[in-house]
Design a protein around this motif. Structure first.
Motif, PDB file in Angstrom:
ATOM      1  N   THR A 443       0.835  -1.202   0.000  1.00 32.83           N
ATOM      2  CA  THR A 443       0.000   0.000   0.000  1.00 32.83           C
ATOM      3  C   THR A 443       0.868   1.249   0.000  1.00 32.83           C
ATOM      4  OG1 THR A 443      -1.739  -1.178   1.222  1.00 32.83           O
ATOM      5  CG2 THR A 443      -1.844   1.226   1.190  1.00 32.83           C
ATOM      6  N   ARG A 445       0.954   5.707  -0.671  1.00 27.04           N
ATOM      7  CA  ARG A 445       0.195   6.959  -0.722  1.00 27.04           C
ATOM      8  C   ARG A 445       0.770   7.759  -1.895  1.00 27.04           C
ATOM      9  NH1 ARG A 445      -4.447   7.093   1.831  1.00 27.04           N
ATOM     10  NH2 ARG A 445      -4.298   9.380   1.691  1.00 27.04           N
ATOM     11  N   ARG A 484      -4.719   6.419  -1.987  1.00 30.32           N
ATOM     12  CA  ARG A 484      -4.317   5.113  -1.450  1.00 30.32           C
ATOM     13  C   ARG A 484      -4.244   4.112  -2.613  1.00 30.32           C
ATOM     14  NH1 ARG A 484      -7.220   0.621   1.061  1.00 30.32           N
ATOM     15  NH2 ARG A 484      -5.845  -0.417   2.579  1.00 30.32           N
TER      16      ARG A 484
END
Length: 554
Positions: A443, A445, A484
């Motif tokens: 994950t 950003r 995200r």
């Protein structure tokens, strides 16, 4: 002997630098003796078939009998070379070829061999050579450091071509005064020197590279690597085209000498000696001009030279003129073949090197085999002149491949393992290497304003992930939170995923660092591993560091 790399690599490597490494020097000398025996065998085999049959096709099939085993066994041989102890594999192949050559010699001396028998034994020798080839080429990387490697590869080509200059002449003398059977016997003896050097080579033990690979999995890994490695695509396309067109000279030279010019085996051996001498001279020419002529230009020049070679064999009948033409052809052959081999070995990390080399050899031998068959059939149906002219046309057309498929140097690549990725993830629960599949999710950003710049870097990294083992991959944006971004990739087994940690190179890591530059969070990207267990599905195991072999595609 030990494979120590002392002395240190010279500040400026030369053609002689590899010979400062004593194990390489011993292997090179032994291989020279073995190559002399092999070229004596080639001359004797082709000439024996030429005298046993009137079919030009059967004579041309000698080249196919030599090349076809590589087409069938190169890839398995490459997998074995990456999985097994390379020293033991070399001992096995050298011993096998010694036995086959000796048996062929005994049968020939006893008058018990036919043209088809010679083809059969040549095929068996080709099998040994096919299994020996990938490991023999890649073992050079263990004997000299990377800055010296291009010169070591060239010296290996010099060894083969010194043998080509000496072997045919020696073979022709033995055939003229004795029998082809004695040539085959001498070839069997020539393998003993190489066997002895390899036997006394005390190879350093290799560190574990994760769980052991299964044979079929290793084959798939090699093919997958090539599929996602564009620099290797160029080599494969070019070497097939070059081998297909250049095979006409090798397949029909004896036919031209015996049927068109009505000359003896000695003249055939002399033409091969001219080729070998030209190749040796070409090695030193490349040593001087190597920095001024790129790998791509060398192959292009070599291909265009063979246009003239094939046309000369078709129309020139004066051996005093053909000899120098063969000399130039030998130089062109060495330039092209060492350029192909150097490009492959410098663009591939060690863990998959033998498999990629085996695929390269497979395509080259496929081109040689199919070309020999095509030109031989054309020579039988029309004439050798027509076949050689057609081959010249093929070489001229294939020169255009230099533009869409250029060979690229690898001077700035760092293919050593990326040190931060050598520590594999540790699962909280039981995880067997054969368990799977494994899904890895990372994950990030990513500011939506950076997506346009992020995309090409992500695509570049995605190819690396698929190349090193991922079966599927993708990048997804959270609809509720567009910044995200979750990246995932799937690997067949937990063991295969652990091996990915050892496959990620420093050069790959530089690409991954470019991706991470777009990560807008003080914490590193969050990584989770999901393993499909028989009794529990999607059990995550998290690690705090960014993960190495991950695919990024849309």
């Amino acid at each position: 002997m030990t494979p120590s790399l002392t002395p240190a690599p010279p500040a400026r490597a030369t053609m002689w630098s590899p010979l400062a490494y004593h194990v390489f020097r011993a292997v090179w000398i032994a291989s020279l003796a073995s190559n002399v025996g092999t070229w004596m065998q080639n001359v004797a085999g082709v000439w024996l078939v030429t005298t046993l049959t009137t079919s030009a096709l059967l004579v041309a099939l000698m080249q196919t009998a030599t090349s076809l085993p590589a087409f069938l066994l190169s890839l398995p041989g490459g997998a074995l070379a990456d999985l097994a102890d390379r020293r033991k594999l070399l001992l096995g192949t050298q011993g096998f070829m010694a036995v086959v050559a000796t048996l062929l010699g005994a049968l020939t001396l006893g008058g018990q061999v036919s043209a088809f028998g010679v083809l059969g034994f040549t095929f068996l020798l080709g099998m040994g050579s096919a299994l020996n080839g990938p490991v023999w080429q890649t073992v050079t990387t263990e004997l000299v450091p990377r800055p010296v490697l291009p010169f070591a590869i060239t010296l290996n080509g010099v060894s083969n071509n010194i043998a080509r200059a000496i072997g045919p002449a020696l073979g022709g003398v033995v055939i003229a005064y004795y029998s082809p059977g004695w040539v085959f016997m001498l070839n069997g003896v020539s393998f003993l020197g190489t066997f002895a050097v390899i036997y006394f080579w005390k190879r350093d033990a290799e560190e574990s590279q994760g769980p052991a690979e299964h044979f079929l999995g290793a084959l798939r890994a090699g093919m997958r690597y090539v599929h996602y490695a564009p620099p290797i695509h160029a080599v494969l396309v070019r070497v097939f085209a070059f081998g297909f067109g250049a095979s006409a000279m090798w397949a029909l030279l004896s036919v031209v000498i015996a049927r068109k010019l009505h000359l003896s085996a000695g003249h055939y051996g002399s033409m091969l000696s001219w080729l070998g001498a030209g190749a040796v001279a070409g090695a030193f020419l490349m040593g001087r001009a190597g920095e001024r002529i790129s790998l791509n230009q060398r192959v292009l020049l070599g291909g265009l030279t063979f246009v003239g070679t094939n046309l000369s064999l078709a129309f020139i009948e004066n051996t005093a003129v053909l000899g120098p033409i063969m000399f130039v052809s030998g130089t062109a052959w060495l330039m092209a073949m060492t350029s192909f081999s150097t490009t492959v070995q410098l663009n591939v990390p060690k863990w998959v090197q033998a498999r990629v080399v085996s695929i390269y050899m497979l395509l080259f031998q496929a081109g040689m085999s199919l070309g020999s068959l095509a030109w031989g059939e054309l020579a039988d149906y029309f004439s050798p002149q027509v076949a050689l002219c057609a081959a010249a046309g093929w070489m001229a057309a294939s020169a255009l491949l230099a533009f869409p498929y250029p060979l690229k140097a690898a001077d700035n690549l760092d293919l050593d393992p990326a040190e931060p990725w050598l520590d594999p993830p540790v699962a909280d629960g039981p995880a067997d290497p054969d368990d799977g599949p494994v899904v890895v999710m990372i994950t990030y950003r990513i500011d939506p304003a950076d997506w346009a710049a992020f995309q090409p870097v992500a695509n570049r990294l995605s190819r690396l992930r698929l190349r090193d083992g991922a079966l599927r991959a993708g990048v997804f944006a959270d609809l509720a939170d567009p910044a995200r971004i979750t990246e995932f990739f799937t690997v067949a087994t937990w063991g295969e995923h652990l091996r990915q940690h050892h496959r990620f190179t420093r050069d790959d890591q530089a690409v991954e660092e470019q991706v991470r530059q777009y990560h807008r969070d003080p914490e590193p990207p969050r990584v989770a591993h999901f393993l499909a267990f028989p009794t529990a599905i999607n059990v995550p195991v998290e690690v705090a560091a960014p993960y190495p072999n991950v695919e990024l595609t849309h």
